[in-house]
Design a protein around this motif. Sequence first.
Motif, short mmCIF file in Angstrom:
data_model
loop_
_atom_site.label_atom_id
_atom_site.label_comp_id
_atom_site.label_asym_id
_atom_site.label_seq_id
_atom_site.Cartn_x
_atom_site.Cartn_y
_atom_site.Cartn_z
N ARG A 362 0.83 -1.20 0.00
CA ARG A 362 0.00 0.00 0.00
C ARG A 362 0.87 1.26 0.00
O ARG A 362 0.59 2.22 -0.73
CB ARG A 362 -0.94 -0.01 1.20
N SER A 430 -7.36 -3.82 -7.35
CA SER A 430 -7.43 -2.59 -6.56
C SER A 430 -7.64 -2.91 -5.09
O SER A 430 -6.99 -2.33 -4.21
CB SER A 430 -8.57 -1.70 -7.07
N TYR A 434 -5.15 -1.64 -2.18
CA TYR A 434 -5.58 -0.49 -1.39
C TYR A 434 -6.45 -0.83 -0.18
O TYR A 434 -6.64 0.03 0.68
CB TYR A 434 -6.35 0.49 -2.29
#
Length: 484
Positions: A362, A430, A434
């Motif tokens: 991240r 994604s 994240y």
Amino acid sequence: MKRQLLKYYKLLIFFICTTLFVCFGQVVIAQSNYQLGTQGKQRVELIVGGDFVVTMNNAQPVIENGAIAIKNGKIVAVDTRDKIVAAYRADRTLPGEGMVLMPGLINGHSHSAMVMFRGLADDLALQDWLQNYIFPAEGKFVDENFVRIGEQLACWEMIRGGTTTFVDMYFEPDVAAEVVDECGLRAIIAPSSIDFPSPGFQGWDDAFAASVNFLKRWKGKNERIVPAIAPHAPYTVSPEHLTQAIRAARHYDVPLTIHLAETQTEVQDVQQRYNATPVQHLENLGFLDPRVFAAHVVWPNESEIALMAKRGVGVIHNPDSNLKLASGFAPIPAMLKAGVKVGLGTDGAASNNDLDMWEAIRLTALIHKGTTLDPTAVPAKTVLRMATLGGAEALGLADKIGAIKVGLQADLIQVQLQEPHLNPLYNVISHLVYAADAQDVDTVIVNGQILMHKREMLTVDSNKIRREVTYLAEKIKAEFRPSN
């Protein structure tokens, strides 16, 4: 009367025989049906599925409702769940509903047993941290028992977080290798060599000799453990010893890892000593080649980035440690653009303070957007690749691990998608970059062996490790002054 009894017995025998015949026929039919149902199916040890299979293979990037078949520790098939089940029968199946199946994470730089120094010295510059706290603490406490307990704790932490391969640059490599062998992880074990006294050694000569003896003992001994050479850094190892290290790596055909261009202080120090930057210094020594992977590389210039790409040097980015020690921001977007092989690492838990690869993922995705003022810099897919196949390429292991592909080792994790922070789901990659974290890892498999399933550890005794860690930490606390 006798005739009636004889008639009765004959009827009874006929009934029993008829019943046995019918039952036998049913068994034969059932067995035939089973054989017809499995006819043509290949037997494998394990089938593992996922609602999404993220392969890191450009030919099949994401397979919805997918599965893989595993035999002899290797991936033998990758396809949709229905096709795998139709073609293979397994001793065990992990269906994977509500899961992402993906390659295990690769931690390209760590000092694993340093988990025992977690939180011992914080909020310090690198040289202060090393010279005044870490080196003295290592001299006082590091021995076989320290490394065994620390390595076990590190392996427990890494398995829980979905790391399946790691690089360990530390001391007592035989102890570390034995722990790795027992817990089932994959590792490159690189005993650190340095020019001044270190735990158990007077200086470079005896430390490096011990490193060479270690790689002779372990090279080819265990398919999950690769021995390596590890001169500490250009500012702690002389040019003559750096040359000795790379020659040994080439002679024994093993990897070499080194800290490189980590801080501005290092750059200035090496420049003053050798009239060259750290990267150029190694180039001048004929040191740079594809077997070398360097940790940090925060301060290369543009020409050095091109040089590392040309020489095939791998780079391991450690964003947590670089931030905590205020080392700076490595030019990762420029490295990737130039074609440098870049992986991710955590560094040791004394400067991170954990071995959580999800944090490294991240931070890598976020930091470089901020430093470049470009939201497209280092996108999610690129970062996830750095944590898997990119790391394997940097370490020279891409022919074995890093992707879900037929012929590669079955080093895999299942990540659950049930928690609120993972819903709703629009883009699985994604989410992995994240939103996902270490607690979302459900199952860990290395070389086809299940190390954790449904968050239950299967190859380490966590209660025993916790007790031993607590006991050793109390000794360290009683004898050593922490930084705060």
